[in-house]
Design an enzyme around this catalytic site. Structure first.
Site, PDB file in Angstrom:
ATOM      1  N   SER A  58      -7.423   2.073   2.986  1.00  0.00           N
ATOM      2  CA  SER A  58      -6.500   1.481   2.134  1.00  0.00           C
ATOM      3  C   SER A  58      -6.145   0.083   2.664  1.00  0.00           C
ATOM      4  O   SER A  58      -6.185  -0.646   0.865  1.00  0.00           O
ATOM      5  CB  SER A  58      -5.366   2.039   1.394  1.00  0.00           C
ATOM      6  OG  SER A  58      -4.220   2.099   2.566  1.00  0.00           O
ATOM      7  N   LYS A 100       2.731   9.553  10.581  1.00  0.00           N
ATOM      8  CA  LYS A 100       1.863   8.803  10.127  1.00  0.00           C
ATOM      9  C   LYS A 100       1.713   7.095   9.812  1.00  0.00           C
ATOM     10  O   LYS A 100       0.743   6.676   9.236  1.00  0.00           O
ATOM     11  CB  LYS A 100       1.595   9.455   8.737  1.00  0.00           C
ATOM     12  CG  LYS A 100       1.121   9.082   7.272  1.00  0.00           C
ATOM     13  CD  LYS A 100      -0.776   9.024   7.566  1.00  0.00           C
ATOM     14  CE  LYS A 100      -1.286   8.458   6.452  1.00  0.00           C
ATOM     15  NZ  LYS A 100      -0.883   9.333   4.842  1.00  0.00           N
ATOM     16  N   GLU A 110      -0.230  -3.676   2.000  1.00  0.00           N
ATOM     17  CA  GLU A 110       1.374  -2.719   2.200  1.00  0.00           C
ATOM     18  C   GLU A 110       1.726  -2.486   4.010  1.00  0.00           C
ATOM     19  O   GLU A 110       2.223  -2.074   4.652  1.00  0.00           O
ATOM     20  CB  GLU A 110       1.234  -1.234   2.263  1.00  0.00           C
ATOM     21  CG  GLU A 110       0.678  -0.755   0.825  1.00  0.00           C
ATOM     22  CD  GLU A 110       0.496   0.800   0.328  1.00  0.00           C
ATOM     23  OE1 GLU A 110       0.907   1.950   0.046  1.00  0.00           O
ATOM     24  OE2 GLU A 110      -0.218   1.243   1.338  1.00  0.00           O
ATOM     25  N   GLY A 158      -3.525   5.275  -9.324  1.00  0.00           N
ATOM     26  CA  GLY A 158      -4.394   4.592  -7.945  1.00  0.00           C
ATOM     27  C   GLY A 158      -5.190   5.857  -7.231  1.00  0.00           C
ATOM     28  O   GLY A 158      -5.441   7.154  -8.255  1.00  0.00           O
ATOM     29  N   ASN A 159      -5.300   5.534  -6.455  1.00  0.00           N
ATOM     30  CA  ASN A 159      -6.235   6.272  -5.044  1.00  0.00           C
ATOM     31  C   ASN A 159      -5.360   7.972  -5.802  1.00  0.00           C
ATOM     32  O   ASN A 159      -5.938   8.724  -5.544  1.00  0.00           O
ATOM     33  CB  ASN A 159      -6.919   6.545  -4.649  1.00  0.00           C
ATOM     34  CG  ASN A 159      -7.975   5.290  -4.563  1.00  0.00           C
ATOM     35  OD1 ASN A 159      -9.024   5.757  -5.026  1.00  0.00           O
ATOM     36  ND2 ASN A 159      -7.652   4.566  -3.972  1.00  0.00           N
ATOM     37  N   ASN A 203      -4.587   0.223   9.417  1.00  0.00           N
ATOM     38  CA  ASN A 203      -5.382  -0.593   8.348  1.00  0.00           C
ATOM     39  C   ASN A 203      -5.424  -2.094   8.329  1.00  0.00           C
ATOM     40  O   ASN A 203      -6.207  -2.429   7.765  1.00  0.00           O
ATOM     41  CB  ASN A 203      -4.227  -0.079   7.328  1.00  0.00           C
ATOM     42  CG  ASN A 203      -3.751   0.770   6.417  1.00  0.00           C
ATOM     43  OD1 ASN A 203      -4.422   0.974   5.027  1.00  0.00           O
ATOM     44  ND2 ASN A 203      -3.655   2.721   7.062  1.00  0.00           N
ATOM     45  N   GLY A 227       2.397   5.653 -11.472  1.00  0.00           N
ATOM     46  CA  GLY A 227       1.006   5.082 -10.735  1.00  0.00           C
ATOM     47  C   GLY A 227      -0.921   5.936 -11.036  1.00  0.00           C
ATOM     48  O   GLY A 227       0.005   6.938  -9.895  1.00  0.00           O
ATOM     49  N   GLY A 281      -1.690   8.612  -7.441  1.00  0.00           N
ATOM     50  CA  GLY A 281      -2.088   9.315  -8.320  1.00  0.00           C
ATOM     51  C   GLY A 281      -3.850   9.983  -8.816  1.00  0.00           C
ATOM     52  O   GLY A 281      -3.478  11.246  -9.910  1.00  0.00           O
ATOM     53  N   ASN A 326      -0.910   4.758  10.877  1.00  0.00           N
ATOM     54  CA  ASN A 326      -1.113   3.062   9.448  1.00  0.00           C
ATOM     55  C   ASN A 326      -1.171   1.816   9.643  1.00  0.00           C
ATOM     56  O   ASN A 326      -1.250   0.861   9.225  1.00  0.00           O
ATOM     57  CB  ASN A 326      -0.074   3.334   8.546  1.00  0.00           C
ATOM     58  CG  ASN A 326      -0.498   4.466   7.027  1.00  0.00           C
ATOM     59  OD1 ASN A 326      -2.145   4.979   6.484  1.00  0.00           O
ATOM     60  ND2 ASN A 326       0.029   5.355   6.923  1.00  0.00           N
TER      61      ASN A 326
END
Length: 472
Positions: free
Chosen positions: A411, A300, A423, A92-93, A308, A90, A95, A304
């Site tokens: 995100s 966390k 997510e 993405g950001n 988010n 993966g 990774g 989120n």
């Protein structure tokens, strides 16, 4: 007898009359088709063999050239090279951030990026490198190997499988949360007791007890399970396109073991990947205990589950949701935090957390001359956690975090703008499903409504959102 207590009746969600919305909204529930054990049920019932995969490289593309970028240490055999190699699944950001920082080690490990589409491999062929912007300066690094793992046999070039003919020693899973375990299940044939797997996505790791035990028992023979790690990443990273990101707000990484004590015989290389992550320049990493990792993931998750979805529905930067304008949004934040607090305080008191909390408490409290543990210590620690997850403590935490990430774009909002799957079920949905598991039949109405809004792609003003969430 069904051993999974999450499979219960669905939660009823009230309608949304009185609020003008651009489209119909589904009612989210934690019914049998949406509970997290549905994935586990599929795993347990699936008796098929692990799929055979092919590791495409640049050599398998038309006009492909030799794709080896990562330098191996002088005199190191191919087998030793694979033992040191870190596969980043993966890109993405998250990774990109991890790969870039891992590559800065003085004793640099070989690193292979694993993409999920052929066009990304082709993109790298024409424009190789990860670009990470820090403090307005772009850093570009192309010193990685890159592969695409697929069940399609390449029509040209070398034909190899993941791991170069051996088991994968070190795998960092940096996909989005919904894809993490499905990807592990897909590559499980290339993992065994010599493997270490680290999960670096947001949300709660699915391998925490009791579900993790059931998954491992279903997929790996006794003694053949990998060592499982999880990371809590608080860095803020924003995408600029394929292989390009802005490191918007440097922060920290915590890494620790999930399912401690379940990996069988201790091995000298067990913590290689954990040490590389914790000491990677730029990650500001730290190794933590299993218990601290679990608590940190829960905290966390609360962050989120508030920032988010609110920013995704309001289409705003993180800091905007904390600006008070008598629009009721602070009451929405309080409603979300109150439901989260009730759920987490009940969770730490539940017997299902014994396997996370009690073993470590026992080892920490052998302080008497006889080595016996005190019966009061587990109770005291649970009381400390109840205070840690109290509403005032969570409220102070979310506003402190909000101030630090005020200029960041969440995100989830990035995913909404890009038309990608969010997510939200892994954040707010996890809380809803956990509350149901704990017997809270009334559910978490504020979180359920937020899930429905995000799933349906609704955009609201602060006033509209407040009236919708707070309506009884």
């Amino acid at each position: 007898m069904n051993p999974i207590p999450w499979i219960r009746n669905s939660i009823k969600v009230s309608g949304i009359s009185g609020v003008k919305l651009p489209m119909p909204i589904r009612a989210y529930s934690a019914g049998p088709r949406q509970v997290p054990v549905e994935w586990l049920r599929r795993v347990v019932e699936d008796r098929t063999e692990p799929p055979k995969l092919y590791a495409w490289t640049l050599e398998n593309l038309p006009g492909g050239a030799n794709s080896k970028y990562s330098p191996s240490a002088e005199g190191v055999s191919k087998l030793d090279d694979e033992r040191r190699r870190i596969y980043v699944l993966g890109v993405g950001n998250i990774g990109r951030l991890y790969a870039s920082c891992l590559s800065k080690h003085t004793s640099r490990p070989p690193i292979t990026l694993v993409v999920h589409r052929q066009d990304l491999l082709e993109h790298w062929q024409s424009q190789p490198g990860i670009e990470l912007v820090r403090d307005g300066k772009a850093e570009r690094n192309a010193a990685f190997d890159i592969e695409w793992w697929t069940d399609a046999k390449p029509p040209r070039g070398p034909v190899e499988e993941p791991g170069a003919g051996a088991k994968i020693a070190n795998l960092l899973v940096a996909t989005k949360a919904p894809d993490a375990l499905p990807q592990i299940d897909r590559v499980r044939g290339y993992l065994d007791a010599s493997s270490t797997v680290a999960f670096a996505q947001n949300g709660m790791c699915k391998l925490w007890p009791p579900l993790g035990d059931a998954y491992v028992a279903a997929r790996f023979p006794a003694g053949a399970s990998p060592t499982w790690l999880a990371c809590v990443t608080t860095h803020g990273v924003t995408s600029l396109g394929p292989f390009r990101s802005v490191h918007a707000s440097p922060a920290t990484v915590l890494v620790g073991t999930v399912m401690a004590g379940r990996g069988g015989v201790a091995r000298s290389d067990t913590n290689y990947l954990a040490e590389k992550i914790a000491s990677a320049p730029g990650l500001a990493g730290r190794r933590v205990s299993t218990r601290e990792l679990w608590v940190s993931q829960l905290e966390k998750l609360v962050v989120n589950s508030v920032i988010n979805p609110l920013t995704a529905v309001l289409r705003c930067k993180n800091g905007e949701i904390f600006v008070g304008r008598n629009d009721g949004l602070s009451s929405v934040i309080d409603a979300l935090l109150g439901e989260a607090s009730r759920t987490l305080t009940a969770l730490v008191e539940h017997p299902s957390t014994d396997s996370i909390l009690l073993p470590q408490m026992a080892s920490e409290n052998q302080n008497t001359a006889t080595g016996a543990t005190t019966a009061e210590s587990p109770r005291r620690f649970r009381e400390e956690l109840v205070k840690r997850f109290s509403f005032p403590r969570l409220r102070a935490m979310i506003y402190s975090v909000g101030e630090k990430v005020a200029e960041n774009t969440s995100s989830m909002l990035q995913d909404v703008r890009a038309g990608k799957k969010t997510e939200v079920k892994d954040f707010n949905g996890w809380l809803v499903e956990t509350a149901k598991y704990l017997g809270h039949e009334c559910g978490l109405p504020a979180h359920e409504k937020m899930i429905s809004l995000v799933l349906d792609g609704v955009t609201l003003s602060k006033g509209e959102l407040s009236r919708h969430i707070l309506k009884t």
